[in-house]
Scaffold this motif. Structure first.
Motif, PDB file in Angstrom:
ATOM      1  N   MET A 160      -7.412 -46.412  -1.999  1.00  0.00           N
ATOM      2  CA  MET A 160      -8.563 -46.902  -2.898  1.00  0.00           C
ATOM      3  C   MET A 160      -9.698 -47.687  -2.177  1.00  0.00           C
ATOM      4  SD  MET A 160      -8.252 -45.026  -5.326  1.00  0.00           S
ATOM      5  CE  MET A 160      -9.461 -45.451  -6.241  1.00  0.00           C
ATOM      6  N   ARG A 161      -9.023 -48.518  -1.072  1.00  0.00           N
ATOM      7  CA  ARG A 161      -9.804 -49.394  -0.412  1.00  0.00           C
ATOM      8  C   ARG A 161     -10.967 -48.589   0.461  1.00  0.00           C
ATOM      9  NH1 ARG A 161      -7.139 -52.650   4.343  1.00  0.00           N
ATOM     10  NH2 ARG A 161      -6.983 -50.742   5.117  1.00  0.00           N
ATOM     11  N   LEU A 162     -10.439 -47.263   0.773  1.00  0.00           N
ATOM     12  CA  LEU A 162     -11.405 -46.652   1.637  1.00  0.00           C
ATOM     13  C   LEU A 162     -12.530 -46.174   0.726  1.00  0.00           C
ATOM     14  CD1 LEU A 162     -12.196 -44.999   3.968  1.00  0.00           C
ATOM     15  CD2 LEU A 162     -10.634 -43.202   3.110  1.00  0.00           C
ATOM     16  N   PHE A 163     -12.371 -45.803  -0.471  1.00  0.00           N
ATOM     17  CA  PHE A 163     -13.093 -45.116  -1.449  1.00  0.00           C
ATOM     18  C   PHE A 163     -13.968 -46.432  -2.249  1.00  0.00           C
ATOM     19  CE2 PHE A 163     -10.599 -41.552  -0.931  1.00  0.00           C
ATOM     20  CZ  PHE A 163     -11.450 -40.670  -0.511  1.00  0.00           C
ATOM     21  N   ALA A 164     -13.631 -47.843  -1.952  1.00  0.00           N
ATOM     22  CA  ALA A 164     -14.438 -48.656  -2.423  1.00  0.00           C
ATOM     23  C   ALA A 164     -15.723 -48.960  -1.422  1.00  0.00           C
ATOM     24  CB  ALA A 164     -13.932 -50.011  -2.394  1.00  0.00           C
ATOM     25  N   ASN A 165     -15.678 -48.151  -0.305  1.00  0.00           N
ATOM     26  CA  ASN A 165     -16.853 -48.409   0.748  1.00  0.00           C
ATOM     27  C   ASN A 165     -18.058 -47.351  -0.105  1.00  0.00           C
ATOM     28  OD1 ASN A 165     -19.077 -47.382   2.740  1.00  0.00           O
ATOM     29  ND2 ASN A 165     -17.263 -48.082   4.171  1.00  0.00           N
ATOM     30  N   ARG A 166     -18.836 -47.800  -0.614  1.00  0.00           N
ATOM     31  CA  ARG A 166     -19.941 -47.152  -1.434  1.00  0.00           C
ATOM     32  C   ARG A 166     -20.565 -45.945  -0.512  1.00  0.00           C
ATOM     33  NH1 ARG A 166     -25.429 -46.930  -1.208  1.00  0.00           N
ATOM     34  NH2 ARG A 166     -26.389 -45.956  -3.037  1.00  0.00           N
ATOM     35  N   ASP A 167     -21.043 -46.078   0.443  1.00  0.00           N
ATOM     36  CA  ASP A 167     -21.647 -45.195   1.566  1.00  0.00           C
ATOM     37  C   ASP A 167     -20.771 -44.057   1.879  1.00  0.00           C
ATOM     38  OD1 ASP A 167     -24.129 -46.554   1.438  1.00  0.00           O
ATOM     39  OD2 ASP A 167     -23.385 -47.687   3.066  1.00  0.00           O
ATOM     40  N   TYR A 168     -19.637 -44.690   2.158  1.00  0.00           N
ATOM     41  CA  TYR A 168     -18.387 -43.321   2.564  1.00  0.00           C
ATOM     42  C   TYR A 168     -18.152 -42.556   1.329  1.00  0.00           C
ATOM     43  CZ  TYR A 168     -13.928 -40.937   3.532  1.00  0.00           C
ATOM     44  OH  TYR A 168     -13.268 -40.065   3.734  1.00  0.00           O
ATOM     45  N   ARG A 169     -18.137 -43.291   0.101  1.00  0.00           N
ATOM     46  CA  ARG A 169     -17.927 -42.392  -1.115  1.00  0.00           C
ATOM     47  C   ARG A 169     -18.842 -41.720  -1.298  1.00  0.00           C
ATOM     48  NH1 ARG A 169     -17.497 -46.763  -4.034  1.00  0.00           N
ATOM     49  NH2 ARG A 169     -19.646 -46.559  -5.132  1.00  0.00           N
ATOM     50  N   LEU A 170     -20.191 -41.808  -1.286  1.00  0.00           N
ATOM     51  CA  LEU A 170     -21.233 -40.990  -1.226  1.00  0.00           C
ATOM     52  C   LEU A 170     -21.153 -39.665  -0.459  1.00  0.00           C
ATOM     53  CD1 LEU A 170     -24.232 -43.494  -1.924  1.00  0.00           C
ATOM     54  CD2 LEU A 170     -23.323 -41.546  -3.788  1.00  0.00           C
ATOM     55  N   LEU A 171     -21.011 -39.946   0.849  1.00  0.00           N
ATOM     56  CA  LEU A 171     -20.879 -39.115   1.913  1.00  0.00           C
ATOM     57  C   LEU A 171     -19.718 -38.208   1.651  1.00  0.00           C
ATOM     58  CD1 LEU A 171     -21.986 -40.947   5.032  1.00  0.00           C
ATOM     59  CD2 LEU A 171     -23.314 -39.246   3.868  1.00  0.00           C
ATOM     60  N   PHE A 172     -18.406 -38.677   1.299  1.00  0.00           N
ATOM     61  CA  PHE A 172     -17.490 -37.723   1.074  1.00  0.00           C
ATOM     62  C   PHE A 172     -17.728 -36.980  -0.071  1.00  0.00           C
ATOM     63  CE2 PHE A 172     -13.029 -37.049  -0.745  1.00  0.00           C
ATOM     64  CZ  PHE A 172     -12.372 -36.649   0.092  1.00  0.00           C
ATOM     65  N   SER A 173     -18.420 -37.228  -1.238  1.00  0.00           N
ATOM     66  CA  SER A 173     -18.729 -36.605  -2.252  1.00  0.00           C
ATOM     67  C   SER A 173     -19.582 -35.434  -1.795  1.00  0.00           C
ATOM     68  CB  SER A 173     -19.388 -37.318  -3.323  1.00  0.00           C
ATOM     69  OG  SER A 173     -18.478 -38.330  -3.847  1.00  0.00           O
ATOM     70  N   ALA A 174     -20.531 -35.829  -1.106  1.00  0.00           N
ATOM     71  CA  ALA A 174     -21.560 -34.858  -0.405  1.00  0.00           C
ATOM     72  C   ALA A 174     -20.776 -33.547   0.253  1.00  0.00           C
ATOM     73  CB  ALA A 174     -22.734 -35.497   0.192  1.00  0.00           C
ATOM     74  N   GLN A 175     -19.843 -34.141   0.905  1.00  0.00           N
ATOM     75  CA  GLN A 175     -19.041 -33.256   2.036  1.00  0.00           C
ATOM     76  C   GLN A 175     -18.372 -32.219   1.077  1.00  0.00           C
ATOM     77  OE1 GLN A 175     -15.660 -34.962   4.012  1.00  0.00           O
ATOM     78  NE2 GLN A 175     -15.628 -33.338   5.595  1.00  0.00           N
ATOM     79  N   GLY A 230     -24.811 -26.367  -4.465  1.00  0.00           N
ATOM     80  CA  GLY A 230     -23.864 -27.370  -3.555  1.00  0.00           C
ATOM     81  C   GLY A 230     -24.723 -27.958  -2.563  1.00  0.00           C
ATOM     82  N   PHE A 231     -25.486 -27.105  -1.621  1.00  0.00           N
ATOM     83  CA  PHE A 231     -26.197 -27.909  -0.624  1.00  0.00           C
ATOM     84  C   PHE A 231     -27.308 -28.643  -1.257  1.00  0.00           C
ATOM     85  CE2 PHE A 231     -24.859 -23.854   1.900  1.00  0.00           C
ATOM     86  CZ  PHE A 231     -23.958 -24.642   2.680  1.00  0.00           C
ATOM     87  N   PHE A 232     -28.060 -28.186  -2.188  1.00  0.00           N
ATOM     88  CA  PHE A 232     -29.041 -29.160  -2.712  1.00  0.00           C
ATOM     89  C   PHE A 232     -28.457 -30.604  -3.241  1.00  0.00           C
ATOM     90  CE2 PHE A 232     -31.832 -25.395  -3.470  1.00  0.00           C
ATOM     91  CZ  PHE A 232     -32.812 -26.097  -2.739  1.00  0.00           C
ATOM     92  N   LEU A 233     -27.186 -30.543  -3.932  1.00  0.00           N
ATOM     93  CA  LEU A 233     -26.435 -31.667  -4.551  1.00  0.00           C
ATOM     94  C   LEU A 233     -26.276 -32.569  -3.700  1.00  0.00           C
ATOM     95  CD1 LEU A 233     -25.840 -33.382  -6.728  1.00  0.00           C
ATOM     96  CD2 LEU A 233     -23.563 -31.863  -7.325  1.00  0.00           C
ATOM     97  N   SER A 234     -25.401 -31.763  -2.359  1.00  0.00           N
ATOM     98  CA  SER A 234     -25.252 -32.482  -1.116  1.00  0.00           C
ATOM     99  C   SER A 234     -26.338 -33.312  -0.467  1.00  0.00           C
ATOM    100  CB  SER A 234     -24.738 -31.756  -0.142  1.00  0.00           C
ATOM    101  OG  SER A 234     -24.387 -32.288   1.041  1.00  0.00           O
ATOM    102  N   ALA A 235     -27.555 -32.612  -0.486  1.00  0.00           N
ATOM    103  CA  ALA A 235     -28.667 -33.140   0.064  1.00  0.00           C
ATOM    104  C   ALA A 235     -29.049 -34.609  -0.909  1.00  0.00           C
ATOM    105  CB  ALA A 235     -29.829 -32.442   0.372  1.00  0.00           C
ATOM    106  N   LEU A 236     -29.015 -34.731  -2.111  1.00  0.00           N
ATOM    107  CA  LEU A 236     -29.166 -35.666  -2.912  1.00  0.00           C
ATOM    108  C   LEU A 236     -28.252 -36.778  -2.686  1.00  0.00           C
ATOM    109  CD1 LEU A 236     -30.078 -34.021  -6.332  1.00  0.00           C
ATOM    110  CD2 LEU A 236     -31.622 -35.065  -4.568  1.00  0.00           C
TER     111      LEU A 236
END
Length: 424
Positions: A1-16, A173-179
């Protein structure tokens, strides 16, 4: 959970995750589209399309790494996502086999630039070593969740609609990833120590050739490709023609392989805390060799059962996770921080070079010579790669690079990049 507390990583992981699920739907739909256009020769069509993909990956990935420090990485990633979304929208409209090759070429050219750039962003956002190890495993879990759930979602969707609608899901999915990428704070790449683009493109390859552990990874890439091409290329024809299955059955069989990968990826973070990466990866190679031999036995003896095939596909999925998951950490430990993009791009190209060898064998030879001979050749390649890894990657080799200080594969890497730079 500490890893996903990182906002930028959380956004990029979601995009992935979102982009991967879109890609997974495309993989299923593309196989069915090939079968719709070519029937029994679908394996040949699919192998040709995937060969085009591999050529572009091998050529474009190192060039992308060479030029990535000249552009804002966030802008580049968003642009590539948009390009992929637009290309996928055109796939349901095609009526000829050669249309597949053109559109797949455009799609994979964008992916070849996107993936190594995205991989190189993560260590700049997740700087703690233990968190980065878990980020690599989370990334592998994302890949395996896609390989497991995308076929399941496709199987459910195909009960109500044509496979062409799966391409629409990919595009969304690709469009949402871009956002999501646009919402993240992504630092620009560090300036490379190489002035010329060609030097930058070739430096990662040179690092692989002079570093024992990375030479071992090159051999392991062949093992993964030999076993994985059986699943990726031959599943559609094997299920439809040998097992007399439906479109949904193809998706469920792909999900069996994804299940094996997911199970292995979930337990690997704790295993890698205690066991050397080399040990885990070589064990994975052994599992893959065993899986390919079992596949040969299935088709050579005529025992083409649903249960037997699902078990073999699951074993192959487990082996692929054991080899692929630790690779990012091995790469990161082998180069300096400003060379990480080049190393990831080199691995991206070299791994896909192995797939470039095995995809045509699985598709073209599988269509013309049958599965028994084809899978026997792939099993031999997997065995050669496993033996090569044992010989090229010495048991006690832990050097970061040819000119760097010696370390142990079991020793945690330095957690602070400045310390790593000073040590070099």
């Amino acid at each position: 959970m500490r890893l996903f507390a990182n906002r930028d990583y959380r956004l990029l992981f979601s995009a992935q995750i979102i982009a991967l699920f879109g890609t997974g739907l495309t993989t299923v739909a593309l196989g069915l589209l090939a079968y719709d256009l070519a029937g029994p020769r679908a394996g040949t069509v699919l192998a040709t399309a995937l060969t085009v993909k591999m050529v572009l990956y091998v050529v474009i990935a190192p060039l992308a790494a060479a030029y990535v420090d000249r552009f804002p990485r966030r802008t580049l990633l968003v642009l590539l996502d948009v390009v992929r979304a637009a290309v996928v929208l055109a796939l349901p409209l095609i009526t000829e086999v050669w249309h597949i090759y053109i559109l797949i070429g455009l799609l994979q050219a964008a992916s070849a630039a996107f993936t190594p750039t995205f991989q190189a962003v993560i260590p700049d956002i997740v700087t703690d070593e233990s968190d980065y190890t878990r980020a690599l495993s989370a990334s592998q879990v994302a890949y395996t969740m896609e390989s497991l759930l995308s076929p399941v979602l496709a199987a459910v969707a195909l009960a109500f609609m044509s496979f062409n609608f799966l391409f629409l899901g990919t595009s969304a999915g690709f469009f949402l990833s871009a956002l999501l990428v646009l919402s993240a704070r992504i630092p620009n790449a560090r300036p490379s120590g190489h002035a010329q683009a060609w030097d930058k493109a070739a430096s990662g390859i040179r690092t692989f050739l002079r570093t024992p552990r990375l030479r071992g990874i090159m051999a392991l890439n062949l093992v993964v490709a030999a076993a994985g091409s059986i699943v990726v290329v031959n599943t559609v024809n094997y299920v439809r023609d040998e097992l007399d299955g439906s479109q949904s059955d193809v998706a469920w069989m792909l999900a069996a392989s994804g299940t094996g990968t997911l199970l292995a990826a979930l337990v690997l973070p704790r295993v890698l805390d205690r066991v050397a990466a080399r040990t885990v990866m070589v064990a994975g190679a052994g599992v893959l060799v065993g899986g390919t031999i079992a596949a040969v036995a299935l088709t050579a003896t005529g025992l083409t059962t649903w249960t037997g095939t699902a078990i073999v596909w699951t074993v192959i999925g487990i082996g692929m996770a054991l080899v692929v998951t630790p690779t990012g950490n091995v790469l990161r430990s082998s180069v300096e921080p400003n060379a990480i993009p080049e190393a990831f791009a080199a691995q991206f190209s070299l791994s896909h070079l192995a797939w470039l060898i095995t995809y045509p064998i699985a598709g073209w030879l599988g269509t013309n010579a049958g599965f028994a001979l084809t899978w026997s050749i792939l099993a031999a390649l997997a065995g050669a790669g496993a033996v090569g890894a044992l010989l090229l990657w010495p048991r006690h080799d832990g050097r970061r690079a040819e000119t760097g200080p010696a370390t142990s594969d079991r020793t945690p890497l330095r957690k602070d990049r400045s310390t790593l730079a000073k040590a070099a």
